[in-house]
Design an enzyme around this catalytic site. Structure first.
Site, PDB file in Angstrom:
ATOM      1  N   HIS A   1      22.191 -47.981   0.833  1.00  0.00           N
ATOM      2  CA  HIS A   1      22.367 -48.376  -0.563  1.00  0.00           C
ATOM      3  C   HIS A   1      22.769 -47.146  -1.357  1.00  0.00           C
ATOM      4  CE1 HIS A   1      20.843 -52.369   0.134  1.00  0.00           C
ATOM      5  NE2 HIS A   1      19.911 -51.802   0.876  1.00  0.00           N
ATOM      6  N   ILE A   2      23.706 -47.320  -2.238  1.00  0.00           N
ATOM      7  CA  ILE A   2      24.204 -46.225  -3.054  1.00  0.00           C
ATOM      8  C   ILE A   2      23.137 -45.793  -4.058  1.00  0.00           C
ATOM      9  CG2 ILE A   2      25.953 -45.591  -4.766  1.00  0.00           C
ATOM     10  CD1 ILE A   2      27.817 -47.640  -3.220  1.00  0.00           C
ATOM     11  N   SER A   3      22.528 -46.760  -4.705  1.00  0.00           N
ATOM     12  CA  SER A   3      21.482 -46.463  -5.684  1.00  0.00           C
ATOM     13  C   SER A   3      20.120 -46.464  -4.995  1.00  0.00           C
ATOM     14  CB  SER A   3      21.495 -47.501  -6.807  1.00  0.00           C
ATOM     15  OG  SER A   3      21.101 -48.766  -6.305  1.00  0.00           O
TER      16      SER A   3
ATOM     17  N   PRO B   1      28.760 -57.900  -1.327  1.00  0.00           N
ATOM     18  CA  PRO B   1      29.340 -58.318  -2.593  1.00  0.00           C
ATOM     19  C   PRO B   1      29.408 -57.213  -3.643  1.00  0.00           C
ATOM     20  CG  PRO B   1      27.186 -59.333  -2.290  1.00  0.00           C
ATOM     21  CD  PRO B   1      27.544 -58.653  -1.005  1.00  0.00           C
ATOM     22  N   ASN B   2      30.524 -57.235  -4.343  1.00  0.00           N
ATOM     23  CA  ASN B   2      30.811 -56.381  -5.485  1.00  0.00           C
ATOM     24  C   ASN B   2      31.100 -54.927  -5.130  1.00  0.00           C
ATOM     25  OD1 ASN B   2      30.510 -58.500  -7.444  1.00  0.00           O
ATOM     26  ND2 ASN B   2      28.316 -58.370  -7.040  1.00  0.00           N
TER      27      ASN B   2
ATOM     28  N   TYR C   1      27.014 -46.274  -9.791  1.00  0.00           N
ATOM     29  CA  TYR C   1      27.759 -46.278  -8.534  1.00  0.00           C
ATOM     30  C   TYR C   1      28.850 -45.216  -8.439  1.00  0.00           C
ATOM     31  CZ  TYR C   1      25.352 -50.690  -8.010  1.00  0.00           C
ATOM     32  OH  TYR C   1      24.384 -51.648  -7.919  1.00  0.00           O
TER      33      TYR C   1
ATOM     34  N   ARG D   1      14.852 -49.496  -9.249  1.00  0.00           N
ATOM     35  CA  ARG D   1      15.509 -50.567 -10.000  1.00  0.00           C
ATOM     36  C   ARG D   1      14.579 -51.782 -10.112  1.00  0.00           C
ATOM     37  NH1 ARG D   1      21.443 -51.216  -7.967  1.00  0.00           N
ATOM     38  NH2 ARG D   1      21.556 -52.322  -9.953  1.00  0.00           N
TER      39      ARG D   1
ATOM     40  N   GLU E   1      20.899 -49.466   7.440  1.00  0.00           N
ATOM     41  CA  GLU E   1      21.038 -50.070   6.111  1.00  0.00           C
ATOM     42  C   GLU E   1      21.218 -48.954   5.090  1.00  0.00           C
ATOM     43  OE1 GLU E   1      18.194 -52.406   2.877  1.00  0.00           O
ATOM     44  OE2 GLU E   1      17.580 -52.360   4.984  1.00  0.00           O
TER      45      GLU E   1
ATOM     46  N   ARG F   1      14.677 -55.889  -6.014  1.00  0.00           N
ATOM     47  CA  ARG F   1      15.454 -55.012  -5.126  1.00  0.00           C
ATOM     48  C   ARG F   1      14.570 -54.199  -4.183  1.00  0.00           C
ATOM     49  NH1 ARG F   1      20.778 -55.279  -6.963  1.00  0.00           N
ATOM     50  NH2 ARG F   1      20.978 -55.705  -9.186  1.00  0.00           N
TER      51      ARG F   1
ATOM     52  N   ARG G   1      32.904 -50.543 -11.385  1.00  0.00           N
ATOM     53  CA  ARG G   1      31.650 -51.219 -11.717  1.00  0.00           C
ATOM     54  C   ARG G   1      30.538 -50.212 -12.001  1.00  0.00           C
ATOM     55  NH1 ARG G   1      27.678 -53.645  -7.228  1.00  0.00           N
ATOM     56  NH2 ARG G   1      26.107 -54.495  -8.616  1.00  0.00           N
TER      57      ARG G   1
ATOM     58  N   ASP H   1      18.615 -62.050   9.926  1.00  0.00           N
ATOM     59  CA  ASP H   1      18.584 -62.626  11.277  1.00  0.00           C
ATOM     60  C   ASP H   1      19.758 -62.140  12.120  1.00  0.00           C
ATOM     61  OD1 ASP H   1      16.277 -64.029  10.694  1.00  0.00           O
ATOM     62  OD2 ASP H   1      17.268 -65.975  10.481  1.00  0.00           O
TER      63      ASP H   1
ATOM     64  N   ALA I   1      23.534 -57.033  -2.847  1.00  0.00           N
ATOM     65  CA  ALA I   1      22.523 -57.972  -3.342  1.00  0.00           C
ATOM     66  C   ALA I   1      22.005 -58.909  -2.257  1.00  0.00           C
ATOM     67  CB  ALA I   1      23.085 -58.773  -4.510  1.00  0.00           C
TER      68      ALA I   1
ATOM     69  N   HIS J   1      18.528 -58.469  -0.469  1.00  0.00           N
ATOM     70  CA  HIS J   1      17.279 -58.940  -1.059  1.00  0.00           C
ATOM     71  C   HIS J   1      17.130 -60.454  -1.031  1.00  0.00           C
ATOM     72  CE1 HIS J   1      17.737 -54.865  -2.426  1.00  0.00           C
ATOM     73  NE2 HIS J   1      18.801 -55.213  -3.122  1.00  0.00           N
TER      74      HIS J   1
ATOM     75  N   ASN K   1      25.837 -52.064   4.102  1.00  0.00           N
ATOM     76  CA  ASN K   1      25.377 -52.174   2.724  1.00  0.00           C
ATOM     77  C   ASN K   1      25.580 -53.632   2.345  1.00  0.00           C
ATOM     78  OD1 ASN K   1      24.865 -52.170   0.012  1.00  0.00           O
ATOM     79  ND2 ASN K   1      25.939 -50.252  -0.404  1.00  0.00           N
TER      80      ASN K   1
END
Length: 139
Positions: free
Chosen positions: A99-101, A10-11, A23, A106, A97, A110, A18, A86, A76, A79, A73
């Site tokens: 993540h950009i940040s 998402p997003n 990001y 944070r 996995e 997270r 954004r 699963d 959200a 988390h 990625n």
């Protein structure tokens, strides 16, 4: 030739618009083209959805032999989604996995990942470069 599937949650369709301080200002589509140019001998496929069940479907479809690796990625959902965790556990294709940040710098929520326990590895905090590092892990 290796085939890699990038699955974004998402997003992430809003990259470039954004929160550019977190990001960056490059859209994922623009970044994806640079990846494809840099790795012409790798088949890189991209899927993005804001819907949890669609991400699970994409993982299941990519997870049994069609790809050599999946870069995930889950944003959200990382988390919050036991279902995505699963799905990663259920498939055969290795998942990295990303993540950009730096999720650990944070909010506390997270710091938890339902994906990490079943991932080949985790890359956080290197901006869009996190995706390239994940791809390199499959080479």
């Amino acid at each position: 030739m290796k085939n890699i599937m990038i699955i974004n949650g998402p997003n992430l369709n809003l990259l470039g618009k954004r929160e550019p301080g977190i990001y960056g200002s490059l859209s994922f589509t623009e970044f994806l083209e640079t990846l494809k140019d840099k790795y012409p001998n790798i088949g890189i496929t991209h899927y993005q959805s804001n819907v949890e069940g669609e991400l699970i479907n994409a993982l299941q479809e990519a997870g049994f032999g069609a790809y050599d690796g999946i870069v995930l990625n889950a944003a959200a959902y990382t988390h919050t989604s036991v279902g995505i965790g699963d799905a990663v556990a259920a498939i055969e294709t290795p998942v990295v996995e990303v993540h950009i940040s730096n999720t650990f710098s944070r909010e506390d929520f997270r710091h938890q990942s339902y994906v990490s326990p079943n991932a080949k590895g985790v890359i956080v905090g290197f901006g869009l470069q996190s995706y390239e590092l994940a791809i390199q892990s499959f080479l």
